[in-house]
Design a protein around this motif. Structure first.
Motif, mmCIF file in Angstrom:
data_model
loop_
_atom_site.group_PDB
_atom_site.id
_atom_site.type_symbol
_atom_site.label_atom_id
_atom_site.label_comp_id
_atom_site.label_asym_id
_atom_site.label_seq_id
_atom_site.Cartn_x
_atom_site.Cartn_y
_atom_site.Cartn_z
ATOM 1 N N ARG A 1 -2.901 9.560 -20.176
ATOM 2 C CA ARG A 1 -2.376 8.058 -19.792
ATOM 3 C C ARG A 1 -1.972 8.111 -18.316
ATOM 4 O O ARG A 1 -2.166 7.223 -17.603
ATOM 5 C CB ARG A 1 -1.269 7.672 -20.666
ATOM 6 N N LEU A 2 -1.500 9.146 -17.735
ATOM 7 C CA LEU A 2 -1.263 9.249 -16.378
ATOM 8 C C LEU A 2 -2.332 9.139 -15.539
ATOM 9 O O LEU A 2 -2.617 8.611 -14.501
ATOM 10 C CB LEU A 2 -0.441 10.564 -16.142
ATOM 11 N N GLU A 3 -3.700 9.742 -16.161
ATOM 12 C CA GLU A 3 -4.838 9.693 -15.138
ATOM 13 C C GLU A 3 -5.581 8.172 -15.169
ATOM 14 O O GLU A 3 -5.916 7.591 -14.324
ATOM 15 C CB GLU A 3 -6.088 10.321 -16.025
ATOM 16 N N ARG A 4 -5.068 7.491 -16.294
ATOM 17 C CA ARG A 4 -5.658 5.925 -16.205
ATOM 18 C C ARG A 4 -4.542 5.294 -15.215
ATOM 19 O O ARG A 4 -5.104 4.071 -14.564
ATOM 20 C CB ARG A 4 -5.451 5.320 -17.735
ATOM 21 N N GLU A 5 -3.258 5.478 -15.538
ATOM 22 C CA GLU A 5 -2.567 5.036 -14.567
ATOM 23 C C GLU A 5 -2.832 5.378 -13.021
ATOM 24 O O GLU A 5 -2.965 4.294 -11.923
ATOM 25 C CB GLU A 5 -0.973 5.526 -14.690
ATOM 26 N N MET A 6 -3.350 6.462 -12.706
ATOM 27 C CA MET A 6 -3.763 7.006 -11.226
ATOM 28 C C MET A 6 -5.195 6.097 -10.797
ATOM 29 O O MET A 6 -5.207 5.577 -9.671
ATOM 30 C CB MET A 6 -3.931 8.456 -11.363
ATOM 31 N N ASP A 7 -5.965 5.855 -11.939
ATOM 32 C CA ASP A 7 -7.190 5.113 -11.735
ATOM 33 C C ASP A 7 -6.715 3.627 -11.325
ATOM 34 O O ASP A 7 -7.373 3.061 -10.525
ATOM 35 C CB ASP A 7 -8.109 5.185 -12.807
ATOM 36 N N GLY A 8 -5.854 3.086 -12.052
ATOM 37 C CA GLY A 8 -5.467 1.704 -11.623
ATOM 38 C C GLY A 8 -4.785 1.630 -10.453
ATOM 39 O O GLY A 8 -4.861 0.771 -9.713
ATOM 40 N N LEU A 9 -3.880 2.690 -10.031
ATOM 41 C CA LEU A 9 -3.327 2.618 -8.346
ATOM 42 C C LEU A 9 -4.220 2.762 -7.606
ATOM 43 O O LEU A 9 -4.330 2.183 -6.472
ATOM 44 C CB LEU A 9 -2.192 3.740 -8.387
ATOM 45 N N ILE B 1 0.877 -1.155 0.010
ATOM 46 C CA ILE B 1 -0.171 -0.013 0.017
ATOM 47 C C ILE B 1 0.731 1.206 0.010
ATOM 48 O O ILE B 1 0.611 2.164 -0.718
ATOM 49 C CB ILE B 1 -0.944 -0.066 1.170
ATOM 50 N N ASN B 2 1.928 1.174 0.770
ATOM 51 C CA ASN B 2 2.808 2.237 0.782
ATOM 52 C C ASN B 2 3.485 2.560 -0.365
ATOM 53 O O ASN B 2 3.597 3.718 -1.096
ATOM 54 C CB ASN B 2 3.918 2.059 1.983
ATOM 55 N N THR B 3 3.955 1.691 -1.069
ATOM 56 C CA THR B 3 4.522 1.711 -2.549
ATOM 57 C C THR B 3 3.573 2.421 -3.426
ATOM 58 O O THR B 3 3.891 3.171 -4.396
ATOM 59 C CB THR B 3 5.080 0.098 -2.894
ATOM 60 N N ALA B 4 2.195 1.896 -3.458
ATOM 61 C CA ALA B 4 1.182 2.338 -4.281
ATOM 62 C C ALA B 4 0.904 3.583 -4.084
ATOM 63 O O ALA B 4 0.693 4.261 -5.172
ATOM 64 C CB ALA B 4 -0.038 1.371 -4.244
ATOM 65 N N THR B 5 1.050 4.267 -2.711
ATOM 66 C CA THR B 5 0.761 5.588 -2.644
ATOM 67 C C THR B 5 1.601 6.337 -3.138
ATOM 68 O O THR B 5 1.529 7.698 -3.665
ATOM 69 C CB THR B 5 0.372 5.960 -1.293
ATOM 70 N N SER B 6 2.945 5.866 -2.972
ATOM 71 C CA SER B 6 3.960 6.765 -3.513
ATOM 72 C C SER B 6 4.077 6.702 -5.025
ATOM 73 O O SER B 6 4.459 7.855 -5.581
ATOM 74 C CB SER B 6 5.351 6.203 -3.047
ATOM 75 N N ASP B 7 3.594 5.682 -5.706
ATOM 76 C CA ASP B 7 3.623 5.857 -7.146
ATOM 77 C C ASP B 7 2.396 6.637 -7.680
ATOM 78 O O ASP B 7 2.530 7.420 -8.633
ATOM 79 C CB ASP B 7 3.225 4.077 -7.873
ATOM 80 N N TYR B 8 1.481 6.707 -6.848
ATOM 81 C CA TYR B 8 0.141 7.693 -7.082
ATOM 82 C C TYR B 8 0.785 9.296 -7.129
ATOM 83 O O TYR B 8 0.381 10.036 -7.864
ATOM 84 C CB TYR B 8 -0.782 7.524 -6.124
ATOM 85 N N ARG B 9 1.551 9.297 -6.179
ATOM 86 C CA ARG B 9 1.965 10.825 -5.893
ATOM 87 C C ARG B 9 2.875 11.081 -7.155
ATOM 88 O O ARG B 9 2.609 12.486 -7.354
ATOM 89 C CB ARG B 9 2.651 10.561 -4.262
ATOM 90 N N ALA B 10 3.694 10.112 -7.595
ATOM 91 C CA ALA B 10 4.693 10.324 -8.429
ATOM 92 C C ALA B 10 3.876 10.768 -9.688
ATOM 93 O O ALA B 10 4.019 11.716 -10.475
ATOM 94 C CB ALA B 10 5.371 9.199 -8.645
ATOM 95 N N ALA B 11 2.712 9.963 -10.218
ATOM 96 C CA ALA B 11 1.833 10.359 -11.099
ATOM 97 C C ALA B 11 1.339 11.489 -11.148
ATOM 98 O O ALA B 11 1.120 12.290 -12.333
ATOM 99 C CB ALA B 11 0.923 9.022 -11.255
#
Length: 645
Positions: free
Chosen positions: A78-86, A53-63
């Motif tokens: 593309r970034l919005e789709r990536e954020m939705d997936g995260l 969960i911590n890794t996914a939130t960090s990836d979301y922040r980077a997106a």
């Protein structure tokens, strides 16, 4: 107490100790297994999920950061789709993690995370909307506002990981403690088992094994024939005492039986076959064995006495004696075989006597024809073969005497002829010896002339070799001059290249002087002088190159001529050497021929002496052959006495 009862009690006590030991081991194993299952089912998954969960939130922040920085609509989509997936991934991880939250500390931290993360997601939607409209400053302000929320729920996730690690450490320490206690208990139980086992081993060895081994050794010695043994432990009241008393009774009975059998054997060895043993002194099978031995000796004595009588008759020359007693089994076979052997021996001796009588009368046609077995058959075959060989020998002697008579007559005639031919050869050898002596003197003269020719050829070869060496030195010097011309050509080429480069430099210097105007006038004049000097140096280098090229051609022609002259002199030297070798070979051959002629003279003398001896020997051989013919006639008369067919 019997041995069986003692062993049963020992095994029952050992089984009880094993049962207690197994129960303690199973309890410790169940405790350790529970701790391990807790670690594997709760602690480890909690750590893995909270880290995910911590890794996914960090990836979301980077997106989010990339979305603000991007101005490309496609990249933003593309970034919005990536954020939705995260967000979907984080939601799934939370649903999987929530059942693992069981302690109050974890629940408190997780509630804080859920609250902060929900607020963060609401701000994130507003941030994305502003970034989509390319309102970067407002979006950056939202990023700064959510910085605190992101740090807060990240700390909560890190704390959850730490709590899970603490629970795992606590479970691990508990498992280690239980394992240590179980190990101590197991070691204590194992020590008790080992001690009890050692005690049982000592007891079995002291009370059973060593007594049984003693009795076994005693019976083994009795089995190997050693009856000087003492059986102990007969006073014990247990099974070992009974076994010892039975062994002592067995040893006593065997000793008595061995003593009686020894008396029988000693009597038989001394020839007293009438000695017997009293069976009443023994019991059971031992008594039956003694009675059987008495009967056996009685049974064997009768045919032996009868056989002794027959052998006495045979030793006195009476071949009619036979065994007539009534026997059974092998003794009857012995009787039959003895009588058949005597019959075969008598028949064979009769035939041999008849054959020997006929041989004494000169009749060699008779042979042994009876049917015999074993050594008698071998004797029959040997006698018949001897007769056959004797017949063949006498026949060959008869045939050979005729041939020897004719050969002796012919040999005597030939010996006389040899004596006559030896006399003629002696005359011829005398004439040949004189001719060979003259030939030897001629060969000696030719050998001296060949030696002088060999010396002349050697001098010619030496002069040719000296000329070849001087030409080789001259060729080397010319080649070195040619090599020097090559180096001079290289240097001349280098000078030409330097002059060309200097001329180019002078042109460049003139151009630069023209550009400088009046200040470069003097420099231009110098440049022109340098250019003229460079041209003159180039012309001189080309003249030198032409001269050196002509000189090089001349030198190369001189090298070629010197090489041809050297080859010609080498061929002359080779021919001179070959001539010397040929003359040496001729000289050596003549020397060998001279020696051979001298040896031939000696051999002719020996042949003349041998011819004289041959003539005398031929006369002696003739006389000897005539005497041999007379002896053969006498031998043929003796052979004609035998009848061969």
């Amino acid at each position: 107490m019997t041995i069986k009862t003692k062993l049963r009690l020992a095994f029952l006590l050992m089984i009880a100790l094993f049962a207690v030991f197994g129960a303690v081991a199973l309890h410790a194993l169940r405790t350790v297994t529970g701790d391990v299952e807790r670690l594997a089912g709760q602690v480890v998954p909690s750590i893995v999920l909270s880290n995910a969960i911590n890794t996914a939130t960090s990836d979301y922040r980077a997106a989010e950061m990339q979305h603000i920085l991007s101005t490309d609509p496609a990249e933003m989509a593309r970034l919005e789709r990536e954020m939705d997936g995260l967000r979907a991934q984080i939601e799934a991880l939370r649903k999987e993690y929530e059942p693992q939250v069981d302690t109050p500390r974890e629940q408190e931290r997780y509630q804080n995370f859920s609250r902060d993360f929900a607020s963060y997601l609401a701000s994130s939607e507003r941030l994305v909307a502003l970034s989509r409209q390319n309102v970067s400053q407002d979006a950056a302000a939202v990023i700064r506002e959510t910085e605190r929320l992101f740090a807060a729920f990240s700390d909560d996730l890190v704390a959850l990981v730490a709590i899970s690690k603490e629970e795992g450490d606590a479970a691990g320490r508990e498992a280690v403690t239980v394992a240590a206690q179980g190990r101590t208990t197991l070691l204590a139980g194992l020590a008790a088992l080992i001690g009890f086992a050692l005690f049982c081993m000592w007891a079995v060895d002291a009370l059973i094994s060593r007594p049984v081994a003693g009795l076994t050794g005693t019976l083994t010695r009795v089995g190997t024939g050693d009856l000087a043994v003492t059986v102990g432990m007969t006073e014990r009241a247990d099974d070992i005492g009974q076994m010892a008393r039975a062994a002592e009774a067995t040893v006593t009975a065997v000793r008595g039986l061995a003593a009686d059998l020894g008396r029988l054997v000693e009597a038989a060895q001394g020839g007293a076959l009438s000695v017997r043993v009293d069976p009443a002194a023994h019991h059971g099978e031992y008594a039956a064995l003694v009675a059987g031995l008495n009967d056996l000796i009685e049974l064997l004595s009768k045919p032996l006495f009868e056989l002794v009588g027959v052998m006495q008759l045979l030793a006195g020359g009476d071949l009619k004696g036979r065994m007539t007693g009534s026997y059974e089994g092998d003794l009857r076979a012995l009787k039959a075989n003895m009588n058949r052997s005597l019959d075969s021996l008598v028949s064979l001796l009769d035939e041999l006597a008849a054959v020997a009588g006929r041989m004494a009368d000169g009749d060699l046609t008779r042979s042994v024809g009876g049917s015999y077995q074993g050594e008698f058959a071998v004797l029959k075959g040997n006698v018949n073969r001897a007769l056959e060989q004797l017949r063949g020998l006498v026949g060959e002697v008869a045939a050979n005497t005729t041939q020897i008579t004719a050969a002796a007559t012919e040999t005597a005639a030939a010996a006389r002829q040899v004596a006559q031919e030896s006399a003629r050869q002696l005359t011829s050898l005398t004439a040949v010896a004189g001719a060979v002596t003259q030939t030897a003197q001629s060969v000696t003269d030719i050998t001296g002339n060949a030696a002088r020719g060999r010396d002349l050829a050697a001098g010619t070869a030496a002069l040719a070799e000296d000329g070849r060496a001087k030409l080789a030195t001259l060729s080397g010097a010319v080649e070195r001059i040619a090599a020097g011309h090559g180096r001079i050509e290289q240097i001349t080429g280098t000078i030409t290249r330097i002059a060309d480069k200097t001329h180019i430099l002078s042109l460049n210097a003139g151009i630069e002087a023209a550009r400088a105007g009046e200040q470069g006038t003097g420099f231009g004049i110098v440049a022109q002088q340098i250019g003229r000097l460079a041209e003159e140096a180039a012309l001189a280098a080309r003249d030198i190159d032409g001269i050196i090229a002509e000189s090089a051609r001349t030198v190369h022609e001189g090298v070629a001529d010197a090489g041809e002259a050297r080859l010609t002199i080498e061929r002359i030297a080779e021919a001179a050497r070959d001539s010397g070798v040929a003359i040496q070979a001729i000289s050596a051959a003549l020397a060998q021929q001279s020696a051979a002629v001298q040896e031939l003279v000696g051999r002719l003398g020996e042949l003349r002496t041998g011819s004289e001896g041959n003539a005398a020997a031929a006369e002696e051989i003739s006389a000897t052959m005539e005497e041999l013919a007379r002896m053969v006639h006498r031998a043929r008369a003796q052979v004609d006495r035998f009848t061969l067919a």
